[in-house]
Design a protein around this motif. Structure first.
Motif, PDB file in Angstrom:
ATOM      1  N   MET A 138       0.828  -1.203   0.000  1.00 12.51           N
ATOM      2  CA  MET A 138       0.000   0.000   0.000  1.00 12.51           C
ATOM      3  C   MET A 138       0.866   1.259   0.000  1.00 12.51           C
ATOM      4  O   MET A 138       0.562   2.243  -0.661  1.00 12.51           O
ATOM      5  N   ALA A 139       1.980   1.169   0.759  1.00  9.30           N
ATOM      6  CA  ALA A 139       2.845   2.342   0.899  1.00  9.30           C
ATOM      7  C   ALA A 139       3.414   2.786  -0.441  1.00  9.30           C
ATOM      8  O   ALA A 139       3.730   3.959  -0.632  1.00  9.30           O
ATOM      9  N   THR A 140       3.565   1.850  -1.396  1.00 10.27           N
ATOM     10  CA  THR A 140       4.182   2.222  -2.666  1.00 10.27           C
ATOM     11  C   THR A 140       3.209   2.950  -3.581  1.00 10.27           C
ATOM     12  O   THR A 140       3.606   3.487  -4.599  1.00 10.27           O
ATOM     13  N   VAL A 141       1.939   2.932  -3.219  1.00 12.81           N
ATOM     14  CA  VAL A 141       0.933   3.529  -4.098  1.00 12.81           C
ATOM     15  C   VAL A 141       0.873   5.045  -3.922  1.00 12.81           C
ATOM     16  O   VAL A 141       0.794   5.789  -4.893  1.00 12.81           O
ATOM     17  N   ARG A 191       8.948  -3.352   5.025  1.00  6.81           N
ATOM     18  CA  ARG A 191      10.117  -2.723   4.408  1.00  6.81           C
ATOM     19  C   ARG A 191      10.589  -3.493   3.182  1.00  6.81           C
ATOM     20  O   ARG A 191      10.845  -2.923   2.127  1.00  6.81           O
ATOM     21  N   LEU A 192      10.692  -4.822   3.380  1.00  7.08           N
ATOM     22  CA  LEU A 192      11.239  -5.679   2.333  1.00  7.08           C
ATOM     23  C   LEU A 192      10.412  -5.583   1.057  1.00  7.08           C
ATOM     24  O   LEU A 192      10.937  -5.380  -0.042  1.00  7.08           O
ATOM     25  N   LEU A 193       9.094  -5.696   1.206  1.00  6.00           N
ATOM     26  CA  LEU A 193       8.241  -5.687   0.022  1.00  6.00           C
ATOM     27  C   LEU A 193       8.251  -4.316  -0.643  1.00  6.00           C
ATOM     28  O   LEU A 193       8.281  -4.206  -1.863  1.00  6.00           O
ATOM     29  N   ARG A 195      11.930  -1.418  -6.664  1.00  8.36           N
ATOM     30  CA  ARG A 195      12.995  -1.848  -7.567  1.00  8.36           C
ATOM     31  C   ARG A 195      12.398  -2.482  -8.826  1.00  8.36           C
ATOM     32  O   ARG A 195      12.761  -2.126  -9.952  1.00  8.36           O
ATOM     33  N   VAL A 196      11.464  -3.398  -8.637  1.00  9.52           N
ATOM     34  CA  VAL A 196      10.895  -4.113  -9.780  1.00  9.52           C
ATOM     35  C   VAL A 196      10.157  -3.152 -10.702  1.00  9.52           C
ATOM     36  O   VAL A 196      10.167  -3.291 -11.916  1.00  9.52           O
ATOM     37  N   HIS A 204       3.512  -8.615 -13.079  1.00  8.20           N
ATOM     38  CA  HIS A 204       4.960  -8.414 -13.028  1.00  8.20           C
ATOM     39  C   HIS A 204       5.480  -8.048 -11.654  1.00  8.20           C
ATOM     40  O   HIS A 204       6.406  -8.669 -11.153  1.00  8.20           O
ATOM     41  N   VAL A 205       4.898  -6.991 -11.061  1.00  6.00           N
ATOM     42  CA  VAL A 205       5.531  -6.427  -9.870  1.00  6.00           C
ATOM     43  C   VAL A 205       5.421  -7.366  -8.671  1.00  6.00           C
ATOM     44  O   VAL A 205       6.432  -7.715  -8.059  1.00  6.00           O
TER      45      VAL A 205
END
Lengths: 290, 531
Positions: A117-120, A172-174, A180-181, A204-205
């Motif tokens: 969610m944080a990446t959105v 954090r890891l995800l 990166r992906v 993909h991601v």
């Protein structure tokens, strides 16, 4: 100077100029991966099937059998409360497996969901990152003591501690993996085709980001065994008389002088289990990116 | 010829049972430039490392490497250390990583000098200035205090060469010394190496895959293929009359400027791609400055330029991945960011490995556009993918494989098949063959040419390699610092350029023919490439 080499000496190889890279054998069918699977498998089998083969009940107090050494009737001896150590050890494995195979995946699932969610959204990202910072700033055991003080000791407390320790790690890891992906050329390739955000994320991601998560899962399972042990030693783990690896080991530490072999069983099982998880993690990590 | 400096005989190197070099013999005489050429996996770099004793511990070696009669193979670390830098020096491929970014170039030169010679700090500094002057760095007394990032790529490679020359080595091993450089810079570095050989008489072992570089520089050539020495001959003999089939194939695969008859002009009134006054800025840096470009239906336009010229940025703008800061982009009378228009665009990437998802099967990689646009499902989907694999000449059995189980050339075919999946009217290919070996490049280029002729799509072909562009483009646009400096039919732009920059670019491309290439040195401009 020799002008031309005698060409007749060298055989020409008229095979195809392009050679495909051969398929590699499976990661878990050889070497470290196989060793890890066998070790973990042994402990799991012992925990699931072992109690069926031991005639003693893990809670039964056997009259006149106080801190006995190994014998035919009690292969690992008896403890301070006249109970059979082997029976307690085998039941104790079940508690540790429950924590490793339930609490760690639950923590991983929540952590991954929050991390994804944080990446959105950028604002959400900052908020989640600071929350993770706070959780990570506590040493695991301080967090455990604090939570146990609120919840009281018991298996559930141990599981909640494990879950809350794992959430920021997996989050954090995800998050890093997704970031990166998302920049890799094959994602750009999908965007050129006109793929939507959902397709890119699903196809993909996420699958490519889960690789490091699987490695961490095996590592975290070994850490969960440690956390359970440490909480038992502090007296805030699984509540007596329920057995666990940590609980049996803690009791044995008090009687090292009277029955030194008492500690052998729980130590060996813990070592085999942790070694197994670590080998799996290392093998899975080595197989990444190939 | 002269005294023999290096003799390699029966050299064998294997890594854990897998042979990399299987018994090769060659010699390098004083003042001689010997080129070792081969494609990836031929063992050329392993050979260079074996000479210097720089192989990893897992490698096992056999045979012998003698420098002035002394055996180097299996020598102890201490005696090898005395040889490295002092008697054999190495010039690396990537100048920016070969230099330490936190030390001045003078300090790095001084460190190498004082490692092998008894010099005071001041003497070493003076010697460093002399070396920089020797390799043609202007104003060496000032530049000696510069850090690597203050120098251009070509200047950095000159410093790397100065480092190699520092202790008057008997032999210089140059491993792909110009591969990372732009073609105009490459020409300067090649001129420098040639000049140094003439002045200093150093023996040079040149490791390269570029036949043009070989033709320019080498006296003698050793061709490697899969760890074996296929052929060894003086450079003129090798190019004029190769005796082995592999050498002939290798030479035939090298793309040459001016070897294709002029393509007919395309007069179709409709444009597949039109850029009008496109400007792209990255912060303060103007990457693309008011570029007008047209690709007509069914036409192949080659976009050439050196690194930083903005050619990849234009590719991204045309594909709708990047919005221009000013100007308009029209693809088939529509906006490339529009989903319907996007179906008509195919994109082929430079890195065939990275642009395929490692977790998907080849079938899913190729069929992704079909799934995204839901054009085919079930058996129709599988049949279409099989047809596409067939079109790029890949066996149908590969559908189940993963990208990593394919070679570089095969992966690029998969990339092309994916680009063709939706029957595009426009294909944008960004350096599609730069990561491939020359023989693989030739087959991929032939495939692209055939497909373009059969399917009739328009193509924007982006490349830094003029000879590659000349083999398939109808028209060529030359890009320099974000602007188009020259545009026209391929045979005019690349053979009789009118702009000074294009002329310099064309003249810098080494011709894979030693006679023609060396005539160019003596008669700079008259020597137009052979037709």
């Amino acid at each position: 100077m020799t002008a031309t080499l005698d060409s007749a000496e060298i055989p020409e190889t008229p095979d195809a100029p392009e050679v495909a890279v051969p398929r590699r054998p499976g990661t878990f069918r050889r070497g470290k991966g196989l060793v890890g699977l066998v070790l973990v498998g042994l402990v799991v089998a012992a925990g699931l099937l072992g109690p069926l083969f031991v005639s003693w009940d893990p809670y039964q107090q056997i009259p006149g059998a106080n801190l006995l050494g190994p014998s035919a009737a009690h292969p690992l001896g008896t403890d301070d409360l006249n109970r059979d150590i082997l029976a307690r050890l085998l039941s104790g494995i079940r508690v540790d497996l429950l924590i490793s195979f339930v609490a760690v995946p639950v923590g991983a699932l929540i952590g991954c969901a929050v991390g994804a969610m944080a990446t959105v959204n950028n604002t959400l990202d900052i908020a989640v990152q600071r929350l993770f910072d706070v959780l990570l700033a506590f040493p695991q055991l301080i967090l455990a003591i604090g939570l146990a003080a609120v919840l009281g000791p018991g298996t559930l407390s141990v599981m909640i501690v494990v879950v809350s320790v794992e959430i920021p790690i997996f989050g954090r890891l995800l998050r890093t993996a997704v970031l990166r992906v998302r920049e890799s050329p094959f994602v750009t390739a999908a965007q050129v085709v006109g793929a939507g955000k959902g397709h890119v994320l699903r196809v993909h991601v996420l699958p490519n980001s889960l690789e490091p998560v699987l490695v961490q899962l095996a590592l975290s399972m070994s850490v969960a065994v440690f956390i359970e042990g440490a909480m038992s030693v502090l007296g805030i783990g699984v509540s007596p008389p329920e057995p666990s690896l940590g609980a049996v080991l803690t009791t044995s530490l008090h009687y090292l002088d009277l029955n030194p072999l008492f500690a052998l069983g729980p130590l060996a099982v813990t070592a085999v289990l942790v070694l197994g998880f670590q080998s799996i993690a290392q093998a899975a990590n080595a197989a990444r990116g190939t | 010829m002269s005294v023999e400096v290096l003799r390699v005989s029966g050299l064998e190197v294997s890594f854990g049972g897998a042979p990399a070099v299987r018994g090769i013999d060659f010699t390098v005489g004083a003042g001689e430039i010997v080129a070792v050429v081969g494609e990836s996996g031929s063992g050329k770099s392993v050979t260079a490392r074996a000479i210097l004793g720089l192989l990893p511990a897992t490698a096992s070696t056999g045979g012998s490497v003698r420098l002035d009669g002394r055996e180097l193979l299996g020598a102890d670390e201490e005696s090898l250390r005395r040889v490295r830098g002092r008697e054999i020096a190495m010039v690396f491929q990537e100048p920016s990583t070969a230099l330490n970014p936190v030390h001045t170039v003078g300090r790095q030169l001084a460190a190498v000098l004082r490692a092998h010679r008894d010099l005071t700090r001041e003497q070493a500094r003076q010697e460093a200035v002399r070396l920089l002057d020797l390799v043609g760095i202007p104003d060496p007394a000032t530049r000696v205090r510069f850090y690597p990032h203050q120098l251009s790529g070509g200047q950095k490679q000159r410093v790397v060469i100065a480092l190699a020359l520092a202790n008057d080595p008997r032999l210089i091993i140059a491993d792909e010394p110009t591969t990372a450089l732009d073609v105009t810079v490459q020409a300067e570095i090649l001129a420098l190496l040639r000049d140094l050989r003439d002045r200093l008489g150093a023996a040079i072992l040149l490791i390269t895959h570029n036949m043009g570089v070989v033709a320019d520089l080498a006296d003698r050539v050793a061709v490697l293929h899969r760890g074996r020495l296929v052929e060894q001959a003086p450079v003129h003999d090798l190019f004029a009359a190769p005796t082995r089939a592999y050498t002939r194939e290798l030479l035939a695969a090298v793309p040459r400027l001016g070897h294709r008859p002029p393509a007919p002009a395309h007069d179709t009134p409709t444009d597949a791609l039109r850029l009008d006054g496109v400007v792209v800025r990255y912060r303060d840096f103007v990457a693309v400055d008011r570029v007008d470009l047209r690709v007509r239906q069914g036409e192949v336009v080659g976009l050439v330029g050196e690194s930083g010229s903005g050619k990849s940025t234009i590719g991204k703008v045309a594909a709708g991945l990047l919005r221009p800061d000013a100007g308009t982009v029209t693809v088939l009378d529509g906006d490339p960011r529009d989903r319907a228009i996007r179906r008509a665009i195919g994109f082929v990437f430079q890195d065939p490995g990275g642009s395929l998802d490692p977790r998907l099967s080849i079938e899913d990689c190729v069929g992704e556009p079909l799934r995204v646009h839901r054009t085919a499902t079930g058996t129709a989907y599988r049949r279409r993918v099989a047809d596409l694999l067939d079109a790029v000449r890949l066996p149908t059995g590969y559908a189940r494989r993963r990208p990593r189980e394919l070679s570089g050339g095969q992966r690029q075919r998969v990339g092309i098949a994916r680009a063709l999946a939706l029957d595009p009217r426009l294909i944008i290919a960004d350096e599609p063959t730069s990561a491939l070996d020359v023989s693989v490049q030739a087959t991929v280029l032939a495939l692209l040419t055939d497909l373009q002729r059969d399917l009739g799509f328009a193509c924007l072909f982006i490349s830094h390699d003029l000879a590659v562009v000349d083999t398939l483009a109808h028209r060529v646009a030359v890009l320099h610092r974000g602007t188009v400096v020259e545009e026209g039919p391929h045979h005019e732009v690349l053979r009789t350029p009118t702009q000074p920059y294009t002329r310099r670019l064309v003249d810098s491309v080494p011709i894979p023919d030693p006679t023609a290439q060396r005539t160019r040195h003596t008669h700079p401009r008259e020597a137009v490439p052979v037709t």
